[in-house]
Write an enzyme that holds these catalytic residues in place. Structure first.
Site, PDB file in Angstrom:
ATOM      1  N   GLU A 119       0.796  -1.225   0.000  1.00  0.00           N
ATOM      2  CA  GLU A 119       0.000   0.000   0.000  1.00  0.00           C
ATOM      3  C   GLU A 119       0.826   1.272   0.000  1.00  0.00           C
ATOM      4  O   GLU A 119       0.312   2.347  -0.338  1.00  0.00           O
ATOM      5  CB  GLU A 119      -0.932  -0.018   1.205  1.00  0.00           C
ATOM      6  CG  GLU A 119      -2.024  -1.054   1.064  1.00  0.00           C
ATOM      7  CD  GLU A 119      -2.697  -1.363   2.376  1.00  0.00           C
ATOM      8  OE1 GLU A 119      -2.030  -1.932   3.275  1.00  0.00           O
ATOM      9  OE2 GLU A 119      -3.877  -1.037   2.526  1.00  0.00           O
TER      10      GLU A 119
HETATM   11  N1  MCN Z   1       7.115  -8.079  -0.593  1.00  0.00           N
HETATM   12  C1  MCN Z   1       8.456  -8.288  -0.767  1.00  0.00           C
HETATM   13  N2  MCN Z   1       9.349  -7.692   0.066  1.00  0.00           N
HETATM   14  C2  MCN Z   1       8.941  -6.856   1.046  1.00  0.00           C
HETATM   15  C3  MCN Z   1       7.555  -6.613   1.215  1.00  0.00           C
HETATM   16  C4  MCN Z   1       6.658  -7.274   0.390  1.00  0.00           C
HETATM   17  O1  MCN Z   1       8.848  -8.988  -1.694  1.00  0.00           O
HETATM   18  N3  MCN Z   1       9.798  -6.283   1.847  1.00  0.00           N
HETATM   19  C5  MCN Z   1       6.143  -8.739  -1.494  1.00  0.00           C
HETATM   20  C6  MCN Z   1       5.335  -9.822  -0.792  1.00  0.00           C
HETATM   21  O2  MCN Z   1       5.968 -11.066  -0.858  1.00  0.00           O
HETATM   22  C7  MCN Z   1       4.032  -9.788  -1.567  1.00  0.00           C
HETATM   23  C8  MCN Z   1       3.903  -8.335  -2.000  1.00  0.00           C
HETATM   24  O3  MCN Z   1       5.212  -7.774  -1.920  1.00  0.00           O
HETATM   25  O4  MCN Z   1       4.126 -10.602  -2.699  1.00  0.00           O
HETATM   26  C9  MCN Z   1       2.966  -7.539  -1.107  1.00  0.00           C
HETATM   27  O5  MCN Z   1       3.241  -7.839   0.211  1.00  0.00           O
HETATM   28  P1  MCN Z   1       2.582  -7.046   1.432  1.00  0.00           P
HETATM   29  O6  MCN Z   1       2.974  -5.630   1.362  1.00  0.00           O
HETATM   30  O7  MCN Z   1       2.862  -7.790   2.672  1.00  0.00           O
HETATM   31  O8  MCN Z   1       1.012  -7.058   1.113  1.00  0.00           O
HETATM   32  P2  MCN Z   1      -0.032  -8.263   1.223  1.00  0.00           P
HETATM   33  O9  MCN Z   1       0.503  -9.502   0.671  1.00  0.00           O
HETATM   34  O10 MCN Z   1      -0.651  -8.236   2.554  1.00  0.00           O
HETATM   35  O11 MCN Z   1      -1.066  -7.780   0.078  1.00  0.00           O
HETATM   36  C10 MCN Z   1      -2.070  -6.865   0.266  1.00  0.00           C
HETATM   37  C11 MCN Z   1      -1.752  -5.490  -0.290  1.00  0.00           C
HETATM   38  C12 MCN Z   1      -2.958  -4.712  -0.164  1.00  0.00           C
HETATM   39  S1  MCN Z   1      -3.490  -4.400   1.399  1.00  0.00           S
HETATM   40  C13 MCN Z   1      -3.701  -4.341  -1.265  1.00  0.00           C
HETATM   41  S2  MCN Z   1      -5.167  -3.523  -1.100  1.00  0.00           S
HETATM   42  C14 MCN Z   1      -3.228  -4.667  -2.549  1.00  0.00           C
HETATM   43  C15 MCN Z   1      -1.807  -4.905  -2.638  1.00  0.00           C
HETATM   44  O12 MCN Z   1      -1.300  -5.581  -1.634  1.00  0.00           O
HETATM   45  N4  MCN Z   1      -4.036  -5.123  -3.508  1.00  0.00           N
HETATM   46  C16 MCN Z   1      -3.490  -5.549  -4.678  1.00  0.00           C
HETATM   47  N5  MCN Z   1      -1.288  -5.077  -3.858  1.00  0.00           N
HETATM   48  C17 MCN Z   1      -2.081  -5.475  -4.882  1.00  0.00           C
HETATM   49  N6  MCN Z   1      -1.538  -5.856  -6.063  1.00  0.00           N
HETATM   50  C18 MCN Z   1      -2.341  -6.361  -7.012  1.00  0.00           C
HETATM   51  N7  MCN Z   1      -1.799  -6.721  -8.168  1.00  0.00           N
HETATM   52  N8  MCN Z   1      -3.671  -6.506  -6.840  1.00  0.00           N
HETATM   53  C19 MCN Z   1      -4.264  -6.111  -5.714  1.00  0.00           C
HETATM   54  O13 MCN Z   1      -5.549  -6.294  -5.550  1.00  0.00           O
END
Ligand code: MCN
Ligand code: FES
Ligand code: FES
Length: 932
Positions: A891
């Site tokens: 986000e």
């Molecule tokens: N990641 C990473 N290294 C980090 C942090 C994260 O490689 N230091 C990667 C994670 O492995 C994951 C991705 O980034 O594959 C997102 O991780 P994270 O920030 O933990 O978010 P969530 O997996 O909890 O995903 C939800 C978040 C939210 S809240 C919304 S809304 C959202 C989003 O992610 N909706 C999406 N990204 C989106 N992306 C797509 N394509 N579609 C949505 O609906």
């Protein structure tokens, strides 16, 4: 007598004779009759290119080509004809290599489209590629387009023989590491070959006897339902059952849904939402269902739904938060008490930090006292809301939908339907993105009611218009901010009042309202804050999560107010921000410390780009086009407010390991998140990434990991994965430090299944480790967040003075999301978030049901609305409480990119807008007002 056309066509090089209704679309012939579900349907009206195929070598949108217009002998190429797992086309390979997809729903359409381009032009420039996708209206909501262009350029090189299609194992890091690399996500091959089945694809393969469900949704914002007459409709062909609230009551359901409401400050009990509005009750927003027609086919169900007559008594709607809070305003719910004399306010969230800033603000030489309004941004996923339900082998009511919180939905709908939660199974289908709207149950209770009433499998799919007008949206905030600075440009205090338009349901509103206090001026040192947020009912769309939930609203006001303050103080905006930065030991508005303080280092990285951009803007401005530069800073949380926790389990198998959890994949990359994290945690075992299998997001098979929301999963589920892996390694470790094999574990009777768990943890202001606690209701102070993500945004814009049109020409994001698991994923998240920020700043809105009911009408950014020149700079401060130092990322890129654009518009042409989107009309109005 209905006539059908038989045509002989070549599909992917094979001859087919197809008999079809002349009015059927080519997309339907391909998907339903030929069973080639690699071609997807998004908008269905020629706006998105998701359904692209090549017909006689020409790119067409198959959703708008009627079968009658397909010539006999036509040759059609779909994604399946380009390549398959194991024999990829250069374009498919390059999309994987460059991370040119996320959810993958638009991907077949882009790949087929790109083939059309490369067949014509073997050596395109990046601009040629962008022109092509713009001309052919290929839309993507996830990627921000940059990696797609990278992929097409790379594929062109392969096709020209300048580059080899290498094995992806080359992309592994040192000693075979997956963590910290660009290694492709596990779903990659399937997404680029069109073999990744989305909900609608599985639905076409459901058993005979499956019914289609079409909702009856009268077109009104506010009305009393006097009578629902389905006597004609139920006699129509194919109609099996018309479900109303009476059927739900007959099953002992309460017909109500409740989500997270709050902790005691709310005056509602949270049970406002009806599954189906019964006779005598009120429709309180556009798109509310009063009945559902279950019929043998989609066409028959939709026809019959149109024939249901609903007699209404129209009521005055409250469509704008200012009208809802005006003295004497009518009430959305007569029975729910107002708060502080504000009509329709049902919750309040005060913030009290330090001393009362009033005296300091009264004295301050520079003060900004301004009102801001943020829009009702629509999610605009390419895949519409869809899903199906049935009874499974254990008699559980099984719902396969786009749920991004499978366990929460199970609980939210159980009482309303009259079914015990343990008798409901929720499974997430592969999905074409959500961006948070699926934190809310949408079709789950409706499908549940239909399955219960008919006893048959039931499938529901909204078309794009229905999807846009019937699903929840970002909540608009009206914000009144008073902030001041002293002679040295140091912020002296903040008064902050915000009014949250939440539509007619309270679900998920308290955490959202909290954000207005938690993040207003969060990137800065501010000791003294007073204010309060109010949540209000209106008759506009109900609000659900939307990526960065509350932050874009709050930073819209905060980051423009800071810019205005800098302007008043005569200090450069970046310099002003630097003087006030949140530094080591400073507390956030909630009174807790951040886990890291990277902002100064980030400003240092940004400064040269900022100075260069300013010089460039000045040099390139003309009498007709003014160029400008804008800055903003965003911080956002990486866990659910308060005592967040997550489970993840692991099982050692003969072939490797299997992970079980509910890290729901919107398209953001849960698959990669799981594999990258588990692979790193299991490094001593030397597994290959493909030896890590995933069983995700099925309440019958995986433990509760919480919602894929709040950018929490990499941290929360990631830590639970690490915990489970450590437990497994401990069990496998021999006394000499080497590891047992699977067979040895079984032979020695050592458990191979291990349960991982994590609870959000931080250091309090005294440096002691504790779990997160949430916020105090009276002061807004507490320990809500374990981890944060940081971003500094730099927008470079051009404003056309004659038209008011703004173009973002270049964008730079310096971020700190902790240690990065997968760079391709994180960069994709960031490009995509920036593109959504551009839409939020300039074009996207959802106000008028007759205009904002399609992708273009809602202002979706296409490729030429997003610059190709996007720079991403990563700082990676390791997080103490994150897997291998990671924080979240999803986000952050949509927390505050838009105020940078709004600030750049002001910098370019002196128009200071406090309402988004900054449409050409609004900018033009501002220019005219300046002249007057
Ligand atoms: N990641 C990473 N290294 C980090 C942090 C994260 O490689 N230091 C990667 C994670 O492995 C994951 C991705 O980034 O594959 C997102 O991780 P994270 O920030 O933990 O978010 P969530 O997996 O909890 O995903 C939800 C978040 C939210 S809240 C919304 S809304 C959202 C989003 O992610 N909706 C999406 N990204 C989106 N992306 C797509 N394509 N579609 C949505 O609906
Ligand atoms: Fe066909 Fe959008 S253009 S689905
Ligand atoms: Fe393009 Fe999701 S990857 S819409």
């Amino acid at each position: 007598m209905k006539q059908y056309f038989r045509k002989s066509i070549m599909v992917n090089g094979c001859p087919h004779s197809v008999v079809a209704d002349p009015e059927t679309t080519l997309a339907d012939v391909i998907r339903r009759q030929l069973g080639l579900t690699g071609t997807k349907v998004g908008c269905g009206v020629g706006q998105c290119g998701v359904c692209n195929v090549l017909m006689d070598g020409k790119l067409v949108q198959s959703c708008i080509v009627k079968w009658s217009k397909v010539s006999d002998g036509a040759s059609i190429l779909t994604i399946e004809g380009m390549g398959a797992p194991g024999r990829l086309h250069a374009l498919q390979w390059a999309f994987i290599k460059c991370g040119g997809f996320q959810c993958g729903f638009c991907t077949p359409g882009f790949i087929v489209s790109a083939k059309g381009l490369l067949d014509e032009n073997h050596n395109p420039t990046r601009e040629d590629v962008r022109d092509w996708f713009q001309k052919h209206r290929n839309a993507c909501r996830c990627t921000g387009y940059v990696q797609i262009v990278d992929a097409v350029m790379l594929a062109a090189k392969v096709l020209r023989g300048e580059e080899e299609m290498t094995d992806f194992s080359e992309m592994l890091g040192k000693d075979g590491a997956v963590w910290g690399t660009y290694y492709p996500r596990p779903s990659a091959v399937y997404k680029v070959t069109g073999t990744w089945d989305f909900g609608d694809d599985v639905a076409l393969k459901l058993p005979e006897g499956t019914l289609f469900a079409a909702c009856v949704c009268p077109e009104t914002h506010h009305a009393r339902v006097k009578k629902i007459d389905f006597s004609e409709a139920e006699k129509m062909p194919g109609v099996v059952k018309i479900v109303t609230a009476a059927d739900i009551f007959a099953n002992k359901g309460t017909n109500r849904i409740r989500g997270q409401v709050g902790s005691g400050t709310a005056t509602t009990d949270g049970w406002e939402r009806r599954i189906l509005v019964p006779e005598g009750d009120k429709i309180r927003q556009w798109g509310e269902s009063v009945a559902i027609v279950c019929a043998d086919t989609e066409t028959l169900a939709r026809e019959a739904a149109k024939a249901v007559k609903v007699e209404l008594e129209e009521l005055t709607p409250l469509l704008y938060v200012k009208d809802a809070m005006a003295p004497g305003a009518i009430k959305v719910y007569d029975e729910i008490a107002d708060i502080d004399g504000i009509p329709n306010a049902f919750n309040k969230r005060p913030i009290i930090k330090g001393d009362d800033p009033k005296a300091a603000l009264d004295r301050a030489p520079f003060v900004v006292d301004e009102e801001f309004y943020s829009s009702r941004q629509p999610h605009l996923t390419m895949e519409t809301d869809c899903g199906f339900g049935y009874y499974d082998e254990e008699g559980r009511l099984t719902l396969q939908t786009k749920s991004i919180c499978v366990y929460r939905h199970q609980l939210m709908i159980a009482r309303g339907l009259g079914v015990a939660p343990s008798k409901i199974r929720v499974i997430q289908n592969n999905m074409g993105a959500s961006f948070g709207y699926k934190v809310a149950p949408t079709n789950e209770p409706l499908l549940g009611a239909c399955v219960i009433a008919t006893g048959r499998p039931v499938y529901m799919r909204l078309d794009m218009k229905e999807h846009i007008v019937r699903t929840p949206k970002r909540s608009p905030f009206l914000m009144k901010v008073r902030v001041g600075a002293d002679e040295k440009g140091k912020i002296v205090g903040l008064e902050n009042h915000w009014y949250v338009d939440h539509g007619p349901y309270s679900e998920s509103s308290q955490d959202l309202t909290n954000k207005g206090g938690q993040f207003m001026l969060a990137p800065y040192h501010v000791d003294d804050i007073r204010g309060c947020g109010y949540t209000l009912f209106t008759n506009h769309r109900w609000s659900a999560a939307f990526r960065a939930y509350g932050a874009p609203q709050t930073y819209h006001a905060g980051e423009i107010a800071v810019d205005m303050l800098a302007e008043k103080a005569g200090i450069d905006p970046l310099e002003f921000r630097e003087r006030n930065l949140l530094r080591v030991g400073d507390t956030l508005p909630s009174g807790q410390k951040a886990e890291v303080y990277p902002l100064q280092a980030m400003v240092n990285r940004m400064r040269p780009y900022y100075e260069e951009a300013k010089a460039k803007a000045e040099a390139l401005s003309t009498d007709t086009v003014k160029r400008g530069v804008g800055i903003s800073i965003g911080i956002y949380n990486s866990n659910d407010d308060g005592a967040d926790d997550a489970n993840s389990h692991i099982e050692l198998t003969r072939d490797g390991v299997t992970l079980y959890n509910t890290w729901e994949d919107h398209g953001q990359g849960a698959d990669m998140g799981c594999v990258g994290t588990a692979h790193e945690a299991l490094r001593p075992l030397g597994l290959k990434p493909e030896q890590i299998k995933l069983v995700l997001s099925d309440t019958a098979k995986a433990p509760n990991s919480g919602a894929a929301a709040a950018s929490r999963c990499q941290v929360m589920v990631g830590m639970a994965i690490v915990d489970s892996c450590q437990k497994l390694l401990n069990a496998m470790r021999r006394p000499d430090g080497t590891y047992r094999t699977y067979d040895e574990m079984i032979a020695e009777n050592i458990p191979v299944y291990h349960e991982g768990y994590y609870k959000a943890t931080l250091r309090n202001v005294d440096g002691e480790i504790q779990t997160c606690t949430g916020m105090d209701d009276a002061t807004g102070q507490g320990y809500p967040f374990a981890n944060h993500m940081f971003g500094i945004f730099l927008a470079e814009v051009a404003v056309e003075l004659a038209t008011g049109k703004t173009t973002v020409e270049r964008f730079t994001l310096v971020s700190d999301v902790g240690k990065i698991n997968n760079f391709a994923v994180v960069e994709g998240q960031q490009y995509g978030g920036i593109a959504q920020g551009i839409g939020l700043a300039l074009s996207e809105d959802f106000v008028d049901m007759r205009k904002h009911n399609n992708l273009i009408g809602c202002g979706l950014p296409f490729i030429k609305d997003v610059p190709d020149a996007i720079r991403l700079i990563h700082l990676e401060s390791p997080r103490e409480f994150g897997p291998f130092g990671a924080s979240g990322t999803g986000e952050m890129p949509l927390s505050a990119p838009h105020p940078a654009i709004l600030n750049a518009i002001n910098n370019a042409c002196g128009v200071r807008l406090t309402t988004i989107p900054a449409t050409p009309e609004r900018v033009l109005e501002g220019l005219k007002a300046k002249k007057a």
